[in-house]
Each structure stands twice: as C-alpha cells, then as structure tokens.
Scaffold this active site. Sequence first.
Site, mmCIF file in Angstrom:
data_model
loop_
_atom_site.group_PDB
_atom_site.id
_atom_site.type_symbol
_atom_site.label_atom_id
_atom_site.label_comp_id
_atom_site.label_asym_id
_atom_site.label_seq_id
_atom_site.Cartn_x
_atom_site.Cartn_y
_atom_site.Cartn_z
ATOM 1 N N GLY A 249 15.972 6.828 -11.590
ATOM 2 C CA GLY A 249 16.105 6.808 -10.122
ATOM 3 C C GLY A 249 14.804 6.782 -9.352
ATOM 4 O O GLY A 249 14.777 7.215 -8.202
ATOM 5 N N GLY A 250 13.698 6.270 -9.959
ATOM 6 C CA GLY A 250 12.434 6.219 -9.217
ATOM 7 C C GLY A 250 12.092 7.598 -8.699
ATOM 8 O O GLY A 250 12.225 8.601 -9.387
ATOM 9 N N THR B 267 11.305 3.923 -19.280
ATOM 10 C CA THR B 267 11.585 2.989 -18.184
ATOM 11 C C THR B 267 10.940 1.623 -18.380
ATOM 12 O O THR B 267 9.951 1.489 -19.100
ATOM 13 C CB THR B 267 11.068 3.594 -16.853
ATOM 14 O OG1 THR B 267 11.434 2.762 -15.768
ATOM 15 C CG2 THR B 267 9.567 3.775 -16.848
ATOM 16 N N THR C 187 15.459 3.193 -14.934
ATOM 17 C CA THR C 187 14.865 4.055 -15.933
ATOM 18 C C THR C 187 16.083 4.609 -16.645
ATOM 19 O O THR C 187 17.197 4.454 -16.146
ATOM 20 C CB THR C 187 14.069 5.143 -15.169
ATOM 21 O OG1 THR C 187 13.064 4.495 -14.409
ATOM 22 C CG2 THR C 187 13.471 6.196 -16.054
HETATM 23 N N1 GLY Z 1 9.060 3.711 -12.884
HETATM 24 C C1 GLY Z 1 9.597 4.880 -12.362
HETATM 25 C C2 GLY Z 1 8.750 6.080 -12.617
HETATM 26 O O1 GLY Z 1 7.959 6.069 -13.550
HETATM 27 O O2 GLY Z 1 8.850 7.032 -11.896
#
Ligand code: GLY
Length: 564
Positions: free
Chosen positions: A465-466, A391, A373
């Site tokens: 960072g997820g 992202t 992201t």
């Molecule tokens: N793809 C990561 C998020 O949206 O949290």
Amino acid sequence: MNPFKKIFLFVLTVIFFVSFSTIRAQTYAKNGMVVSSDRNASESGVAILKKGGNAVDAAVATAFALAVTHPSAGNIGGGGFLVYMNANGEVTTIDFREKAPLAATNEMYLDKEGILVEDLNHMSIKAIGVPGTVAGLYLAHQKYGKLSWAEVVQPAIDLAANGFIFNWSLYDDAVAFQMDASATAFMKSYFHNEMGELLQPGMNWKQPQLAKTLTLIRDKGRDGFYKGEIATKIASFMKENGGIITKKDLDTYEAIERKPIRGTYKGFDIYSMPPPSSGGVALVEMLNLMELADFKELEFNSTDYVHFLTEAMRRAFADRAQYLGDPDFNIDMPLDHLTSKAFAQKRFQEIDMSRASVSDSTKFGQLYDGESTTHLSVMDKDGNAVSLTYTLEYSYGSQLGSPELGFIFNNEMGDFNPQPGVTKSDGQIGTAPNLVAPEKRMLSSMTPTIVGKNGKAYLVIGSPGGRTIINTVFQTVLNVLEFDMPIRKAIEVLKIHHHWLPDVLVYEKYLLSPDTRKSLENRGHTLWGYDNLGALMGITYDPKKMILTGASDSSQPDGGAVGY
Ligand code: GLY
C-alpha cells in the site's frame, strides 16, 4: 418427518457447512501457518513446514512462489525486507531493498533546464533499481534456514513449470493490459499461452522461461542471478533498451542484515524494519503517542479517535520526510530520539483535540508512491516467526522484462526524491536524505512487523500500500494490542491514512459514519474516501492455548491463510 421437509433440512445443513467452511472468518492451526496474497503460494510455504522446514524456509519458498503466482507484486526483479524472530525471542532483519545503479545521479530525471521529466523516474527503463530479492532470500536462508536451498526454491519451479489455475484476478489484469494503449509489449504478451493466445480463467498457466530462470537460481544460489547467464541477459536487456544497470551493478549487489527498530507498547515488544525503510521508526513513533492517550475517552471509530490517529500520522510522516533515508548514506539520522518516549511526550502536548493541525508545505512533503507490494507472515511449530514485505513498486513494476528471463523488473527508483531541493504542496519532496546517489537504497514505507510478548512472537503483520502501509500496520497492531480484536477483525475494521502532504485525511468509504465525517470536517480536516486501504496478512499466537490464528485481508480475493 415429511420426506420433503427432511430433504429441505438436509440441503440447508449442507449449505450452512459449505458456506461456513468457505467463508471461514479466520484459520486456526497448531503446527504452523503461512498467510499471503495467494493461496497457492501459502500452500507452498506450508508444504515446506510439513517437510521439517522452519519459518525462514517457508517464507523463502512462499516468496519465490508469489513471484510465479502473484506477479503484480511477488517478484525476483524487485526488493524488500524481512524481520525474523526466533523461538528464543531474538530478532534480526534482512534488508534486500533495491539500489540505484552505479551510473545513477541526482539529476538523472531532469531535463537540460533542470525540470523533472514526467514519469521518467516512474515508468521508464531508468526507473529500474538493481534487484535485491534473490540476494535477500538467499542471505536469510543461508543464515537461518534449515532445509536445503534447492528444496525451498523447488515449489516455485514446480508452479512455473507445471502451471497452476489462471484465476480471475490475473485474467482481470491481463484484459486491462490488452485494453491499455500505453501498456508495454512485454505485459501485453505476458499472459499468453504457448500458442500466443490470451489465457482464460480456469486454464492452466505455465511459465517455462521463469521456470528456467528459477532453476538457475536453485542450482547456483545467489550467483545464479547476479553472475553468469542471467546477469549477462539482464545487462544486455538494459543496454539494448537504454537502461543503465550493468553486470558490475549485479555482481556488487549485497543484501544486508540490520538490527531491527525496537519499541514497546504497554508491555508488548514491537520489532520492525529500520531505514532504508521508514516503516519501523514511524510505527514506533505513533505507538508511543497512542500509549499516552486515554482510551476511556478515545472510543474506537469516534471523532476524537480518528482525529488523534490523524495527528499522530501527520507528525510521524513529517519526521519521515525530514530525517529518513539510506543509513549507509545518512549516518546521523536521529533514530533513538524519534522513537523515544520523551519525544512522544513532547508531541502529545502539541496535539489540539479541537482543531486539525496544518501540514506546512513550505517545509516537507512527499510523493504519493506505488501501491503494489505484497506481504507474507509465517510462524512455525517451534515459535519462529517471519514477517516479509517485498515489492516491484507499481503493480507489475516497470512493466518491463526480457521474454527470455520471464520476470518483471521493478520501478523502485521512483521512491527516491526526484528533484533536489524542490518540495511542493502536492507532495513532491526534494530533501537531501533520500536523493538519488550511486549504490544508494531508496526510502521505503514497508513495515514488516513482529510483536513479542514475554519473549515469544505474539503478532506477525504487514501490508502492501505504498505510504499507507505504515498506517494500516499501525492501526492493525493497535486493534490487536489495545482493543484485543481477533486478527480477522483487526484487519477488516476501518483504516484511515494521512501522510503529511497533501494535507488530506483518507478513510475507507462505508466504514466511517456521515456524522463522524462531518465532525472531523468541522475540526478542519479535509477528507477523501477510498474503497480500501491495505491488504494485511496477519498471524496471532495464543501462548496459553498454543493456537495460531491467521487471516488474509478480504481485499485480496486469492489470499490464503493456510495452517496445519
Ligand atoms: N515501493 C513502496 C515502498 O517501498 O514503500
């Protein structure tokens, strides 16, 4: 003085100034600042500010430029969120999260026996959500921009058509795709020049197909992407490759303006993203808990400090799993309760400072999700501020795209809970609020945040960072507001992460002492060391001195805090 000594001293002075200017800790400016993961993109944003554009214009220009120069996460084939505070302190947000296609079902990732098919929700054409980026940037610009749409899209077209220097990070990715037997054909040729040769560091990289796509977007606005030639090509690509996104999915996609999540921390106002991101709710929940801590006892980096942070994170992520999803499908989420000071008081009583709590895997949990992201922060000379995170989910998303269009599609469907009712201790979650449904937005962790002080933007911050996003933004906000760290320091010091399940405390290796690790283990924590958490991009504003200070995380070798 001896001439050799003179020359020696002169050389030393030159070396000192060159190093000082290139390894500068943070960037200062008076008139505007853009911080992003790629310096070329930040410079595009600053060029727009210099032309008289405001923070929204610059954010839109930077986001389009990142789609060209930082394609692992910068995108027009993904989605994200934007938080905007104007010079009067009014705050709004734009939700341009991807949506599940109309033909999606909550069993689409299961086989005939109801078993989850490995990676179908992560790395396949069915992992692609309906992209939202172009609609979101367009809506933000139409409502709050100042320059023309064509002016703010043009810098990205220039970068794609005329090219820019192919850097070592891109080369590193390009080589990795060549070496990876499972990489898609699209990615294997993505970094080739017109002669079909792999680009080398230092060469000029032109992307003519992407330039053409961006030109249609420049000339036709939102509809340039969601209708007409591009939409037809996307729908054909999907059909030919077994995907389910149709022209109708594109035509009906809308970005949405939503009220921010609002909290306070010791006199500061916190504004962040509401669902379908979990970021704002979890951030405010954790800051409310921290407000109750006694910082005379809780020294930065001490065992007590890390323990308390971990317990705050564990609880916020348990609530995330239980309650949060797309607000258009989950109308009764208890957002006010979760973000209330009273709830934090209750939670505060539960925390045992001598023992780690246990995350109960029979209740809730969640998958570890993608890390790719990217975030950009902008402030202009009038005090308008934008915090934008968007992202593709994984690095280079689904790794799929049409060579005719020149951009990469996301794999965001992997952020839905893939198997109804199935929750496992390894982190797979099956709770209802975030199951797949047609036109639903998948739950996110993106946490674009603006902190206000006396009605003016004081800190603009966010990260990729997820799930670690929520926690790295949380700690950076705390570092600035509680510990008064300059933005660069706040970004660089130790970050930790815990997301309920798996029940593991992740920490940045080399930044936590062996003694502290041992004492945390003695309290019952399981620790995993990571090289790095987060890639924070931040700006602070000092209202007395009227100085902007920006810093991009040193984990991003090509990042740039550019001001003027
Ligand atoms: N793809 C990561 C998020 O949206 O949290």
